[in-house]
Design a protein around this motif. Structure first.
Motif, short mmCIF file in Angstrom:
data_model
loop_
_atom_site.label_atom_id
_atom_site.label_comp_id
_atom_site.label_asym_id
_atom_site.label_seq_id
_atom_site.Cartn_x
_atom_site.Cartn_y
_atom_site.Cartn_z
N GLN A 159 0.83 -1.21 0.00
CA GLN A 159 0.00 0.00 0.00
C GLN A 159 0.87 1.27 0.00
OE1 GLN A 159 -0.90 2.38 2.50
NE2 GLN A 159 0.53 1.54 3.99
N VAL A 160 2.05 1.23 0.63
CA VAL A 160 2.95 2.39 0.53
C VAL A 160 3.42 2.55 -0.91
CG1 VAL A 160 5.19 3.36 1.17
CG2 VAL A 160 3.79 2.29 2.92
N MET A 161 3.84 1.45 -1.53
CA MET A 161 4.33 1.52 -2.91
C MET A 161 3.23 2.03 -3.83
SD MET A 161 6.38 -1.41 -4.99
CE MET A 161 5.00 -2.16 -5.82
N SER A 162 2.03 1.55 -3.63
CA SER A 162 0.91 1.99 -4.46
C SER A 162 0.63 3.48 -4.26
CB SER A 162 -0.33 1.16 -4.12
OG SER A 162 -1.48 1.69 -4.70
N PHE B 155 8.39 -6.82 0.25
CA PHE B 155 9.65 -6.67 0.98
C PHE B 155 9.66 -5.39 1.80
CE2 PHE B 155 13.89 -5.45 1.87
CZ PHE B 155 14.64 -6.61 1.97
N SER B 156 9.27 -4.29 1.17
CA SER B 156 9.37 -2.99 1.84
C SER B 156 8.48 -2.93 3.08
CB SER B 156 9.06 -1.85 0.86
OG SER B 156 7.72 -1.93 0.44
N GLY B 157 7.31 -3.57 3.01
CA GLY B 157 6.43 -3.56 4.18
C GLY B 157 6.92 -4.49 5.27
N ILE B 158 7.43 -5.65 4.87
CA ILE B 158 7.90 -6.62 5.86
C ILE B 158 9.08 -6.04 6.63
CG2 ILE B 158 9.11 -8.84 6.07
CD1 ILE B 158 7.12 -9.91 3.95
N GLN B 159 9.92 -5.24 5.94
CA GLN B 159 11.06 -4.67 6.68
C GLN B 159 10.60 -3.59 7.66
OE1 GLN B 159 12.92 -1.65 6.41
NE2 GLN B 159 11.48 -0.75 4.95
N VAL B 160 9.53 -2.84 7.32
CA VAL B 160 9.00 -1.88 8.31
C VAL B 160 8.42 -2.64 9.50
CG1 VAL B 160 7.23 -0.15 8.79
CG2 VAL B 160 8.47 -0.06 6.63
N MET B 161 7.65 -3.68 9.22
CA MET B 161 7.03 -4.44 10.31
C MET B 161 8.11 -5.06 11.20
SD MET B 161 4.00 -7.24 10.00
CE MET B 161 5.03 -8.70 9.90
N SER B 162 9.15 -5.59 10.57
CA SER B 162 10.25 -6.19 11.34
C SER B 162 10.96 -5.14 12.19
CB SER B 162 11.23 -6.87 10.38
OG SER B 162 12.40 -7.25 11.04
N GLN B 163 11.08 -3.94 11.64
CA GLN B 163 11.70 -2.86 12.40
C GLN B 163 10.84 -2.51 13.62
OE1 GLN B 163 11.40 0.92 10.52
NE2 GLN B 163 12.25 1.96 12.30
N VAL B 164 9.52 -2.41 13.40
CA VAL B 164 8.62 -2.03 14.49
C VAL B 164 8.56 -3.12 15.56
CG1 VAL B 164 6.20 -1.58 15.06
CG2 VAL B 164 7.22 -0.50 13.04
N LEU B 165 8.48 -4.38 15.14
CA LEU B 165 8.24 -5.47 16.09
C LEU B 165 9.52 -6.03 16.72
CD1 LEU B 165 5.39 -7.48 14.30
CD2 LEU B 165 5.16 -5.75 16.11
N SER B 166 10.66 -5.94 15.99
CA SER B 166 11.86 -6.57 16.55
C SER B 166 13.14 -5.79 16.25
CB SER B 166 12.02 -7.98 15.97
OG SER B 166 12.56 -7.93 14.65
N ASN B 167 13.01 -4.52 15.87
CA ASN B 167 14.19 -3.74 15.47
C ASN B 167 15.00 -4.48 14.40
OD1 ASN B 167 15.68 -1.40 15.59
ND2 ASN B 167 17.07 -2.18 17.16
N ARG B 168 14.31 -5.15 13.51
CA ARG B 168 14.84 -5.89 12.35
C ARG B 168 15.64 -7.15 12.73
NH1 ARG B 168 15.85 -0.73 10.11
NH2 ARG B 168 14.35 -0.17 8.49
N GLU B 169 15.60 -7.56 14.00
CA GLU B 169 16.27 -8.81 14.41
C GLU B 169 15.82 -9.99 13.56
OE1 GLU B 169 18.01 -10.10 17.44
OE2 GLU B 169 18.92 -8.10 17.49
#
Lengths: 220, 220
Positions: A159-162, B155-169
């Protein structure tokens, strides 16, 4: 009662105005005075409902956590698909939903727990996937938890990309593409063949809901 | 030559400092004075290389567009997987890469074309998918363009989610999960069976690259 209804209405207009401003400027550039001007309420009214900009952001993020339930479908996986397709449609048409998701994605939102909206969205999808599993709709290797996380994360990035590439014009199509690539790795072939993952699924579903007013559109 | 090397080094330190500050505060809260302090350079040196905060952001986003090529693999789909796994690893360990991706995702970045980094990433994946198609690695229905967009967005969303939930661990694991769910809808079974999509793929690949200094690590 009339007074309470008015208060709910005022709170709602402030949240809508805050959502507009967050959506347009991002969290850190948004100012209370712009939200005040947009809402057309007094400073006193705003601070009666919300103590700070952070509090406004929490109120906006909260919207996403309490959206109305969708109508039951023949399979739980169709309900999972519907969650995504409806959210794609609402992101295009409802600034409150847009701002709610935007805040969760906004790195500048410090001091607020951006994990809460992600976890709520993941929990909702995981619940549907667990129900799908117990109804025998999932392929044997599927882990409901990691699948829910993967879908929530993928959705949020698409959704960000879109938004960046087409101002969300193509969001329905993009989420439909995601589902078409992912569902064959989740669903049994028999259920897969029944799924409606067309890009206009969200719009069609919402039109059905609008004829059942008790199920949708009530403010929280 | 020594002077040119120093200039390249100074430009690089300023970009690294800017990346750190963008990564920590988001674009709109970042200030030139904090970047100056972090880089340990004079105002004159900074403005010699970059005219404004926007210009710094462009420089940081540009890094992502010019990363070094990865070593060729037996299949183009393994190279596609490698792009994702390497980026996941670099996001965890290199602030420049982190800030570059972060700026593309940051709604507060106004006036800069956030589409450019998305399109560059999509183009790179699409090129790999077209090559995979011409080598007969793809299932017949796969559209390289829409698949590349879906992968870049997810990919871009999963990396944001990973940053929010685990600081990308957990980013390597999350990208590995995405690939495990999506590749079966892209790859022929024979190629699929050869793909290494393990969560430590990026780390292992980078270790190999570090022993081939001509291929990696040269600043742009």
């Amino acid at each position: 009662m009339a007074q309470q209804a008015r208060a709910i209405q005022t709170r709602r207009s402030i949240l809508v105005a805050a959502a507009d401003v967050f959506d347009e400027r991002g969290y850190s550039s948004a100012t209370i005075s712009e939200i005040l001007a947009r809402a057309g309420v007094t400073k006193g009214a705003l601070y009666f409902h919300f103590a700070s900009k952070e509090d406004l952001a929490l109120g906006v993020m909260d919207i996403q956590l309490h959206s109305d339930p969708l109508p039951p479908q023949l399979t739980k996986l169709q309900e999972l698909v519907d969650q995504g397709m409806i959210l794609a449609h609402r992101l295009r048409h409802e600034p409150l939903v847009r701002a709610s998701v935007g805040l969760a994605m906004d790195q500048a939102v410090e001091g607020l727990d951006r994990g809460t909206p992600f976890r709520a969205w993941i929990d909702r999808l995981e619940l549907l996937l667990r129900a799908a599993k117990s109804q025998g709709e999932l392929l044997p290797h599927v882990d409901p938890g990691e699948t829910a996380e993967m879908l929530a994360g993928s959705f949020s990035g698409i959704q960000v990309m879109s938004q960046v590439l087409s101002n969300r014009e193509d969001l329905g199509r993009r989420i439909s593409v995601l589902l078409h690539y992912v569902l064959p790795s989740i669903s049994t072939p028999a259920v897969l063949a029944t799924l409606d993952m067309a890009e206009d699924r969200g719009e069609r579903l919402l039109r059905t809901l609008e004829t059942v007013p008790s199920q949708v559109g009530t403010p929280n």
